[in-house]
Design a protein around this motif. Structure first.
Motif, PDB file in Angstrom:
ATOM      1  N   SER A  22       0.593 -43.320  49.740  1.00 33.85           N
ATOM      2  CA  SER A  22       0.605 -44.623  48.881  1.00 33.85           C
ATOM      3  C   SER A  22       2.060 -44.839  48.446  1.00 33.85           C
ATOM      4  O   SER A  22       2.437 -45.899  48.121  1.00 33.85           O
ATOM      5  N   TYR A 176      -5.351 -47.177  37.131  1.00 33.16           N
ATOM      6  CA  TYR A 176      -4.300 -47.821  37.910  1.00 33.16           C
ATOM      7  C   TYR A 176      -3.597 -46.947  39.073  1.00 33.16           C
ATOM      8  O   TYR A 176      -3.277 -45.621  38.670  1.00 33.16           O
ATOM      9  N   GLY A 177      -3.634 -47.268  40.160  1.00 33.17           N
ATOM     10  CA  GLY A 177      -3.060 -46.514  41.131  1.00 33.17           C
ATOM     11  C   GLY A 177      -1.419 -46.417  41.324  1.00 33.17           C
ATOM     12  O   GLY A 177      -1.229 -45.470  42.277  1.00 33.17           O
ATOM     13  N   TYR A 185      -2.043 -53.163  49.062  1.00 36.50           N
ATOM     14  CA  TYR A 185      -3.310 -53.375  48.576  1.00 36.50           C
ATOM     15  C   TYR A 185      -4.303 -54.306  49.871  1.00 36.50           C
ATOM     16  O   TYR A 185      -3.561 -54.942  50.273  1.00 36.50           O
ATOM     17  N   ARG A 193     -12.290 -53.260  44.818  1.00 33.60           N
ATOM     18  CA  ARG A 193     -11.510 -52.262  44.780  1.00 33.60           C
ATOM     19  C   ARG A 193     -11.117 -51.412  46.166  1.00 33.60           C
ATOM     20  O   ARG A 193     -11.975 -51.566  46.958  1.00 33.60           O
ATOM     21  N   ASP A 194      -9.889 -51.060  46.506  1.00 32.17           N
ATOM     22  CA  ASP A 194      -9.889 -50.231  47.617  1.00 32.17           C
ATOM     23  C   ASP A 194     -10.382 -48.688  47.612  1.00 32.17           C
ATOM     24  O   ASP A 194     -10.373 -48.494  46.289  1.00 32.17           O
ATOM     25  N   GLU A 197      -8.700 -46.396  45.120  1.00 32.87           N
ATOM     26  CA  GLU A 197      -8.583 -46.731  43.826  1.00 32.87           C
ATOM     27  C   GLU A 197      -9.723 -46.008  42.957  1.00 32.87           C
ATOM     28  O   GLU A 197     -10.625 -45.405  43.449  1.00 32.87           O
TER      29      GLU A 197
END
Length: 217
Positions: A22, A176-177, A185, A193-194, A197
């Protein structure tokens, strides 16, 4: 540093993403700097720093069950680095002068009203002074022409709240990521949401989100 656990996102810790796909190396370095801001002041003197800590504690009280975000230290770091916003409201002096004058004025107002420094007041008294500051009702000569309401909205709220929500502890608290660089995203619609997340711990909410995720896979 908090363990990332929050009532709405139990067990979630954004720092678990630190070494995964990420975040890139630049993102990791930025976040590491935020996590290692010195707790002791480097720009403000101890008296002004003590006032700032008291102000931060009333603007964003933090739950005692987890380590706090050192808000005063982050504001002091901004002042130490003279990290300007790229703009300035016409009725406020530059960043450093605004904070020095504002903190001194809050202490002067506290002494005038209660005979004690702002940091020594009861929470209710501190809240009253801050509300009067927000409303532009303070008038001690220590303000030296700086509008209290502008100081409150453009420096107190802006700098303290920004410091809080730029910190990974706050990210974990709200699910929050963090920066999605380089991953990005995928699911940009509302209530979707992914997979990486955080899942919000509310009845039915997680099942709905997961159903939406499966639908687009």
């Amino acid at each position: 540093m908090t363990d990332g656990t929050a009532s709405r996102y139990p067990g979630y810790n954004v720092l678990s993403k630190r070494d995964g796909p990420s975040w890139d190396e630049v993102t990791r370095q930025v976040i590491d700097r935020r996590l290692n801001v010195p707790r002791e002041p480097r720009f403000l003197d101890p008296e002004r720093f003590r006032t700032l800590k008291a102000v931060c504690g009333r603007i964003l009280p933090q739950p005692p069950e987890r380590p706090d975000v050192p808000l005063a230290a982050h504001v002091d770091a901004k002042l130490f680095d003279n990290a300007l916003d790229g703009y300035r409201h016409a009725d406020l002096p530059p960043l450093r002068e605004a904070w020095l004058r504002g903190l001194a004025a809050l202490d002067a107002e506290a002494h005038a009203a209660h005979g004690r420094a702002f940091a020594d007041l009861a929470y209710r008294q501190q809240d009253t002074l801050l509300r009067r500051c927000e409303a532009g009702e303070l008038s001690h000569p220590a303000w030296d022409g700086m509008p209290p309401a502008s100081f409150f909205s453009q420096r107190v709220l802006a700098d303290i709240v920004a410091a809080y929500y730029a910190h990974p502890s706050a990210w974990s608290e709200i699910g929050y990521g963090g920066p999605a660089s380089p991953r990005g995203y995928v699911r940009m619609g509302a209530n979707r949401r992914d997979p990486w997340e955080a899942s919000e711990a509310r009845p039915g909410r997680e099942r709905t989100a997961l159903k939406e995720n499966r639908r687009v896979r």
